[in-house]
Design an enzyme around this catalytic site. Structure first.
Site, mmCIF file in Angstrom:
data_model
loop_
_atom_site.group_PDB
_atom_site.id
_atom_site.type_symbol
_atom_site.label_atom_id
_atom_site.label_comp_id
_atom_site.label_asym_id
_atom_site.label_seq_id
_atom_site.Cartn_x
_atom_site.Cartn_y
_atom_site.Cartn_z
ATOM 1 N N LYS A 1 17.401 -0.559 -20.382
ATOM 2 C CA LYS A 1 18.640 -1.178 -19.898
ATOM 3 C C LYS A 1 19.654 -0.149 -19.406
ATOM 4 O O LYS A 1 20.616 -0.501 -18.738
ATOM 5 C CB LYS A 1 19.249 -2.040 -20.997
ATOM 6 C CG LYS A 1 18.280 -3.129 -21.480
ATOM 7 C CD LYS A 1 18.983 -4.328 -22.003
ATOM 8 C CE LYS A 1 17.969 -5.356 -22.492
ATOM 9 N NZ LYS A 1 18.476 -6.716 -22.418
ATOM 10 N N ASN B 1 19.836 -20.676 -28.401
ATOM 11 C CA ASN B 1 19.283 -19.907 -29.532
ATOM 12 C C ASN B 1 20.252 -19.997 -30.705
ATOM 13 O O ASN B 1 21.287 -20.646 -30.613
ATOM 14 C CB ASN B 1 19.022 -18.454 -29.112
ATOM 15 C CG ASN B 1 20.290 -17.798 -28.612
ATOM 16 O OD1 ASN B 1 21.261 -17.662 -29.340
ATOM 17 N ND2 ASN B 1 20.299 -17.425 -27.331
ATOM 18 N N ALA C 1 26.290 -10.774 -26.992
ATOM 19 C CA ALA C 1 25.819 -12.150 -26.781
ATOM 20 C C ALA C 1 24.297 -12.203 -26.852
ATOM 21 O O ALA C 1 23.615 -11.253 -26.468
ATOM 22 C CB ALA C 1 26.288 -12.650 -25.416
ATOM 23 N N LYS D 1 14.409 -0.460 -25.475
ATOM 24 C CA LYS D 1 15.403 -1.329 -24.828
ATOM 25 C C LYS D 1 16.575 -0.498 -24.292
ATOM 26 O O LYS D 1 17.068 -0.735 -23.198
ATOM 27 C CB LYS D 1 15.916 -2.335 -25.866
ATOM 28 C CG LYS D 1 16.226 -3.683 -25.316
ATOM 29 C CD LYS D 1 16.441 -4.701 -26.424
ATOM 30 C CE LYS D 1 15.248 -5.611 -26.634
ATOM 31 N NZ LYS D 1 15.456 -6.607 -27.675
ATOM 32 N N PRO E 1 20.038 -13.348 -15.200
ATOM 33 C CA PRO E 1 20.459 -11.955 -15.007
ATOM 34 C C PRO E 1 20.626 -11.267 -16.355
ATOM 35 O O PRO E 1 20.990 -11.916 -17.336
ATOM 36 C CB PRO E 1 21.816 -12.098 -14.304
ATOM 37 C CG PRO E 1 22.281 -13.486 -14.612
ATOM 38 C CD PRO E 1 21.056 -14.321 -14.786
ATOM 39 N N ASP E 2 20.356 -9.956 -16.389
ATOM 40 C CA ASP E 2 20.590 -9.184 -17.616
ATOM 41 C C ASP E 2 21.975 -8.552 -17.500
ATOM 42 O O ASP E 2 22.190 -7.632 -16.699
ATOM 43 C CB ASP E 2 19.504 -8.119 -17.791
ATOM 44 C CG ASP E 2 19.582 -7.500 -19.176
ATOM 45 O OD1 ASP E 2 20.690 -7.100 -19.593
ATOM 46 O OD2 ASP E 2 18.548 -7.436 -19.862
ATOM 47 N N ILE E 3 22.915 -9.074 -18.282
ATOM 48 C CA ILE E 3 24.325 -8.662 -18.145
ATOM 49 C C ILE E 3 24.517 -7.215 -18.589
ATOM 50 O O ILE E 3 25.151 -6.411 -17.906
ATOM 51 C CB ILE E 3 25.219 -9.628 -18.943
ATOM 52 C CG1 ILE E 3 25.063 -11.036 -18.343
ATOM 53 C CG2 ILE E 3 26.668 -9.189 -18.925
ATOM 54 C CD1 ILE E 3 25.583 -12.156 -19.213
ATOM 55 N N LYS F 1 19.587 -37.727 -16.774
ATOM 56 C CA LYS F 1 18.803 -37.593 -18.010
ATOM 57 C C LYS F 1 17.330 -37.908 -17.730
ATOM 58 O O LYS F 1 17.038 -38.933 -17.097
ATOM 59 C CB LYS F 1 19.368 -38.550 -19.061
ATOM 60 C CG LYS F 1 18.725 -38.370 -20.411
ATOM 61 C CD LYS F 1 19.315 -39.284 -21.453
ATOM 62 C CE LYS F 1 18.548 -39.139 -22.743
ATOM 63 N NZ LYS F 1 18.531 -40.349 -23.523
ATOM 64 N N ASP G 1 17.185 -15.503 -21.999
ATOM 65 C CA ASP G 1 16.504 -14.718 -20.963
ATOM 66 C C ASP G 1 16.062 -15.595 -19.801
ATOM 67 O O ASP G 1 15.946 -15.120 -18.683
ATOM 68 C CB ASP G 1 15.292 -14.008 -21.577
ATOM 69 C CG ASP G 1 15.736 -12.934 -22.556
ATOM 70 O OD1 ASP G 1 16.664 -12.191 -22.222
ATOM 71 O OD2 ASP G 1 15.166 -12.857 -23.673
HETATM 72 N N1 CTP Z 1 21.404 -9.066 -22.839
HETATM 73 C C1 CTP Z 1 22.188 -9.393 -21.737
HETATM 74 N N2 CTP Z 1 21.704 -10.268 -20.810
HETATM 75 C C2 CTP Z 1 20.486 -10.827 -20.960
HETATM 76 C C3 CTP Z 1 19.683 -10.506 -22.082
HETATM 77 C C4 CTP Z 1 20.177 -9.627 -23.007
HETATM 78 O O1 CTP Z 1 23.300 -8.875 -21.609
HETATM 79 N N3 CTP Z 1 20.056 -11.682 -20.043
HETATM 80 C C5 CTP Z 1 21.922 -8.080 -23.794
HETATM 81 C C6 CTP Z 1 22.279 -8.619 -25.153
HETATM 82 O O2 CTP Z 1 23.646 -8.990 -25.192
HETATM 83 C C7 CTP Z 1 22.004 -7.412 -26.048
HETATM 84 C C8 CTP Z 1 20.863 -6.700 -25.347
HETATM 85 O O3 CTP Z 1 20.878 -7.162 -24.013
HETATM 86 O O4 CTP Z 1 23.079 -6.530 -26.061
HETATM 87 C C9 CTP Z 1 19.504 -6.951 -25.944
HETATM 88 O O5 CTP Z 1 19.277 -8.317 -26.117
HETATM 89 P P1 CTP Z 1 17.933 -8.804 -26.806
HETATM 90 O O6 CTP Z 1 17.950 -10.282 -26.876
HETATM 91 O O7 CTP Z 1 17.694 -8.005 -28.043
HETATM 92 O O8 CTP Z 1 16.845 -8.292 -25.764
HETATM 93 P P2 CTP Z 1 16.241 -8.905 -24.484
HETATM 94 O O9 CTP Z 1 16.751 -8.183 -23.304
HETATM 95 O O10 CTP Z 1 16.426 -10.387 -24.474
HETATM 96 O O11 CTP Z 1 14.706 -8.494 -24.662
HETATM 97 P P3 CTP Z 1 13.553 -9.188 -25.567
HETATM 98 O O12 CTP Z 1 13.831 -10.669 -25.503
HETATM 99 O O13 CTP Z 1 12.331 -8.773 -24.880
HETATM 100 O O14 CTP Z 1 13.690 -8.621 -26.951
#
Ligand code: CTP
Length: 413
Positions: free
Chosen positions: A351, A217, A281, A347, A313-315, A295, A285
Site C-alpha cells: 500500500k 462487516n 476504516a 500490506k 478503491p483502496d483509500i 428490492k 473491498d
Molecule cells: N483500506 C482502505 N481502503 C480499502 C481497503 C482497505 O483504505 N478499500 C485500508 C484500511 O483502512 C486499513 C488498511 O487499508 O488501514 C488495511 O485494511 P485490511 O482490511 O486489513 O486489508 P485489505 O486491503 O482489505 O486486504 P485483505 O482483505 O487482503 O487483508
C-alpha cells in the site's frame, strides 16, 4: 532545592475548578489540593452537601487559599461571584472524588445543586475521578452513564483496582492524587499537534445490493473514533470520515458521515491537504457491481440471485501513493486472522503507507466490535513493536504520542 516536575510547563497559573462529591475518598482531597498548588495550579473548590460530611469547607479553603463554595442559593456567594462565573473562569473542571450519583446526574443533565449546575453550565473540559463501591461501578446503570459521558467528551482517570473502604475488592478506588494531576497535566499541557491537520477514516462501509440490503462487516468504528478524538485532544484540526456506526461524533472533530467506499474516498479527498492520515476504516473491498434499483423479490422456483462484485478503491493506498498533497505521515491498520506480522508487513509494502498497526481480528479475540485491542506497530521493514493489550482509547493516545514524536523529529522541534 527546586525540583522540576515533569508536566509542569504549560500548567502554571491554570485555573482548575475542583468539585468534591461525597465519598470516603474525599479524605484524599487535601493532598490533591496541596500537590496541585505545588504544581502551580490555581484551585477553586466546590463541595456537595455530602462532601462536607467527609472534608470540611474550611480545610479545603485553607489549603486552596480561596473560599470554598457549597451552596447554589447562597445570597452572599451569589453577590460576590455569580455561580456561572465559577465554571466560566476555570480552564478545567475536575470532579474528584466522583460518586455514582454525580455521574448519573452529569450523564442525564440534572442540575439540582451547585456542583451539578456548574457541570451542566460549562463548556470547559471536564476530568472525572470516580470512587465508589465496585458493585456500583459495575452496575449496568453506571456503565451506561460512563459510556454516555465518555461519548460527551468527559475524560476519566481511574478508578483503580484494590480494597475499598467498605471491605470489598475490585475497581472503585479513586486514582491517587499524583495520577489525577498527571491527567490534569495532559489536559492542560502543551498541544503537540497544534497547527497540524489530520484525516481519520473509521467504521465499516455499507455497499448496497438493493435499496434494503447491503454488504458490510463487523467494524464498530471504536478504534478510528478514538484516534480522531486523541488527535483533536493533542491540538490537531481533525476531519473524521466515518461509515455507518452507532457512536456519537467525537467532540471537537469535524465529522463527515458516508455510507459507501466510494463516498468515503470522495470525502477524504475533499479533506486534503493534511499532515497526517490514519486509515482505521474497515472499507469493503468489493461492492455489488450493479445494485438493483428496487428490492430483489423472491420468485416461486427461481434460483437464488448471484452477486457480481466490483473492486472498491483502496483509500489508504490512494493517499499513500499520491504525487501531490501526500500527507507527511500515512498510517494504516492491518486486520488479520493469521500470520499477523508477515501479512501486515506485506500490506505496508503493497500500500506504500509509512506505518501500519497490525491487529489480530480472528474469532475469539473480540477486537472487531470490542473495546480492547492488541497492536504490533510496523514503522519500517525490520521494526515490529508489540504493544500490550489495552483499551482502544489508550491505543489511540499511544499512537498520537508516536505521531507527535515523529512529526516533531521531522520538523527538528
Ligand atoms: N483500506 C482502505 N481502503 C480499502 C481497503 C482497505 O483504505 N478499500 C485500508 C484500511 O483502512 C486499513 C488498511 O487499508 O488501514 C488495511 O485494511 P485490511 O482490511 O486489513 O486489508 P485489505 O486491503 O482489505 O486486504 P485483505 O482483505 O487482503 O487483508
Amino acid at each position: 532545592m527546586h525540583v522540576e516536575r515533569p508536566g509542569i510547563a504549560g500548567q502554571m497559573g491554570k485555573r482548575v475548578l475542583l468539585i468534591v462529591t461525597g465519598g470516603i475518598a474525599a479524605c484524599k482531597v487535601p493532598e490533591l489540593i496541596r500537590r496541585g498548588r505545588e504544581r502551580g495550579l490555581a484551585l477553586r473548590c466546590v463541595l456537595t452537601r455530602a462532601a462536607t460530611q467527609f472534608v470540611t469547607p474550611l480545610t479545603v479553603a485553607s489549603l486552596a487559599g480561596e473560599k470554598a463554595y457549597t451552596d447554589l442559593f447562597s445570597l452572599t456567594d451569589e453577590a460576590e461571584m455569580g455561580h456561572i462565573r465559577l465554571s466560566r473562569e476555570a480552564d478545567l473542571l475536575v470532579v474528584a472524588p466522583a460518586t455514582a450519583d454525580i455521574l448519573a446526574k452529569m450523564a442525564n443533565g440534572l442540575a439540582d445543586d451547585l456542583a451539578s449546575t456548574l457541570l451542566l453550565a460549562t463548556d470547559k473540559p471536564v476530568l472525572v475521578a470516580p470512587a465508589m463501591n465496585p458493585r456500583m461501578w459495575a452496575h449496568p446503570a453506571t456503565r451506561r452513564n460512563v459510556e454516555r459521558l465518555a461519548a460527551d467528551g468527559v475524560r476519566f482517570v481511574g478508578p483503580e483496582e484494590g480494597d475499598v473502604a467498605c471491605g470489598e475488592t475490585g475497581p472503585g478506588r479513586m486514582a491517587e492524587p499524583e495520577t489525577i494531576l498527571e491527567a490534569v497535566a495532559a489536559m492542560l499541557g502543551p498541544k503537540p499537534l497544534a497547527g497540524l491537520r489530520a484525516l481519520v477514516t473509521s467504521g465499516p462501509t455499507h455497499e448496497p445490493i438493493d435499496p434494503v440490503r447491503y454488504v458490510a462487516n463487523r467494524s464498530s468504528g471504536r478504534q478510528g473514533h478514538a484516534v480522531a478524538r486523541a488527535l483533536a485532544e493533542a491540538g490537531a484540526d481533525v476531519t473524521l470520515v466515518t461509515g455507518p456506526v452507532a457512536l456519537s461524533d467525537p467532540p471537537g472533530v469535524t465529522t463527515v458521515h458516508v455510507v459507501t467506499a466510494r463516498e468515503m474516498l470522495e470525502a477524504c479527498e475533499k479533506a486534503l491537504p493534511v499532515d497526517v492520515a490514519v486509515c482505521a476504516a474497515a472499507v469493503c473491498d468489493w461492492r455489488p457491481a450493479r445494485p438493483a434499483p428496487d428490492k430483489i423479490k423472491k420468485a416461486e422456483g427461481a434460483a437464488a440471485p448471484v452477486l457480481e462484485l466490483a473492486e472498491n478503491p483502496d483509500i489508504l493506498c490512494g493517499l499513500a501513493r499520491r504525487e501531490r498533497a501526500r500527507p507527511r505521515l500515512v498510517i494504516g491498520f492491518a486486520a488479520e486472522t493469521e500470520a499477523l506480522v508477515a501479512h501486515a508487513r506485506e500490506k505496508r509494502r503493497r500500500k506504500g503507507c509509512d506505518w501500519i498497526l497490525a491487529n489480530d481480528v480472528g474469532a475469539g479475540t473480540g477486537v472487531l466490535g470490542g473495546d480492547r485491542n492488541r497492536i504490533v506497530l510496523l514503522r519500517d521493514e525490520e521494526d515490529a513493536e508489540s504493544w500490550p493489550e489495552m483499551d482502544k482509547r489508550e491505543v489511540a493516545r499511544r499512537l498520537v504520542a508516536e505521531i507527535a514524536r515523529a512529526l516533531a523529529r521531522e520538523d527538528g522541534r
